[in-house]
Write an enzyme that holds these catalytic residues in place. Structure first.
Site, mmCIF file in Angstrom:
data_model
loop_
_atom_site.group_PDB
_atom_site.id
_atom_site.type_symbol
_atom_site.label_atom_id
_atom_site.label_comp_id
_atom_site.label_asym_id
_atom_site.label_seq_id
_atom_site.Cartn_x
_atom_site.Cartn_y
_atom_site.Cartn_z
ATOM 1 N N CYS A 1 47.258 6.974 72.689
ATOM 2 C CA CYS A 1 47.793 7.883 73.709
ATOM 3 C C CYS A 1 48.489 7.116 74.831
ATOM 4 C CB CYS A 1 46.674 8.717 74.333
ATOM 5 S SG CYS A 1 45.747 9.732 73.180
ATOM 6 N N GLU B 1 40.622 5.232 71.487
ATOM 7 C CA GLU B 1 39.177 5.177 71.286
ATOM 8 C C GLU B 1 38.818 4.154 70.207
ATOM 9 O OE1 GLU B 1 41.063 7.861 70.690
ATOM 10 O OE2 GLU B 1 40.331 9.615 71.796
ATOM 11 N N TYR C 1 31.319 17.287 76.976
ATOM 12 C CA TYR C 1 31.295 16.464 78.184
ATOM 13 C C TYR C 1 31.879 17.196 79.389
ATOM 14 C CZ TYR C 1 36.124 15.221 76.868
ATOM 15 O OH TYR C 1 37.452 15.267 76.520
ATOM 16 N N ASP D 1 37.260 2.779 75.110
ATOM 17 C CA ASP D 1 38.687 2.800 74.771
ATOM 18 C C ASP D 1 39.270 1.401 74.906
ATOM 19 O OD1 ASP D 1 38.475 5.548 74.509
ATOM 20 O OD2 ASP D 1 40.331 5.944 75.605
ATOM 21 N N ASN E 1 58.364 11.894 70.551
ATOM 22 C CA ASN E 1 58.946 10.719 69.909
ATOM 23 C C ASN E 1 60.208 10.343 70.661
ATOM 24 O OD1 ASN E 1 57.138 10.616 67.697
ATOM 25 N ND2 ASN E 1 58.400 12.033 66.509
ATOM 26 N N HIS F 1 54.778 12.066 67.854
ATOM 27 C CA HIS F 1 53.574 11.360 67.425
ATOM 28 C C HIS F 1 52.859 10.618 68.548
ATOM 29 C CE1 HIS F 1 55.757 12.013 63.648
ATOM 30 N NE2 HIS F 1 54.571 11.996 63.073
#
Length: 229
Positions: free
Chosen positions: A57, A187, A92, A32, A103, A151
């Protein structure tokens, strides 16, 4: 004496530069790209989008999210009757850290670089208020100035004693840097798959940054906090 990658990453994060965290080859085996949220602007959002390409994120510890009344999305969905969908995890094995997607109320469409930068900067200001003990002001700001769904996904870190994903590792790195636990993670993707660590190291080097291993962060965190996991 040569600095370790984790020490370099701590310094870079504190100067508003990107750092790269590889969780583990036995976990997601992904890298990341990470910024501290206080430095976020639309140019850094654009860089996350173009260089990393994954989901952008915002991450804070679970305890701070709970101060705002936030819950994990899996709990919200389970309570709404979607038990089957929330009873499984990806391979995982860790439970997801997703809470609300939001938002800022002054965003335009919410997805533009300038919009996501605004939402993240104001989320960081909310966290700053909580850490200063001004929880009432933080809650008022959060519920007056944000809308959901939006978002920017909010992730609530469970702590390194529970989970060692990118959320927890990036929060721990911020704490090691003496910064509030308020970070942005994305990522690093290749076409079809996660980008191999070797290629991410080349990108990190081109940006004057480093790739730090999750185990390095855990080790440094244990050393400095004398915590026992």
């Amino acid at each position: 004496m040569t600095e370790s990658n984790v020490v370099k990453a701590i310094k870079l994060l504190g100067h508003g530069e990107p750092v790269f965290i590889h969780d583990s080859s036995s976990r997601e085996n992904e890298v990341d790209m990470v910024y501290h949220a206080c430095f976020i602007d639309y140019k850094r959002i654009a860089l996350l989008r173009k260089v990393a390409g994954g989901l952008i994120c915002y991450s804070m510890p679970k305890s701070l999210g709970e101060a705002l009344g936030l819950k994990y999305m899996s709990d919200i969905l389970r309570d709404s009757g979607y038990v089957e969908l929330t009873s499984r995890t990806l391979r995982y094995g860790d439970p997801p850290n997703f809470s609300l997607w939001i938002n800022h109320i002054n965003a335009s469409t919410g997805i533009r670089d300038i919009d996501r930068a605004l939402t993240i900067k104001e989320l960081d200001n909310v966290v700053k208020l909580i850490i200063e003990g001004r929880v009432g002001e933080a809650k008022k700001k959060f519920y007056n100035e944000f809308i959901a769904p939006g978002h920017v996904p909010v992730l609530l870190g469970r702590g390194l004693n529970v989970r060692r994903g990118h959320t927890e590792l990036s929060i721990a790195l911020a704490e090691l840097a003496g910064l509030r636990p308020s970070v942005v993670i994305t990522e690093v993707l290749d076409e079809g798959e996660a980008m191999p660590v070797s290629r991410v190291k080349e990108i990190a080097s081109s940006l004057g940054s480093v790739v730090v291993e999750g185990d390095e962060i855990v080790s440094e965190w244990l050393k400095r906090t004398k915590a026992k996991l």
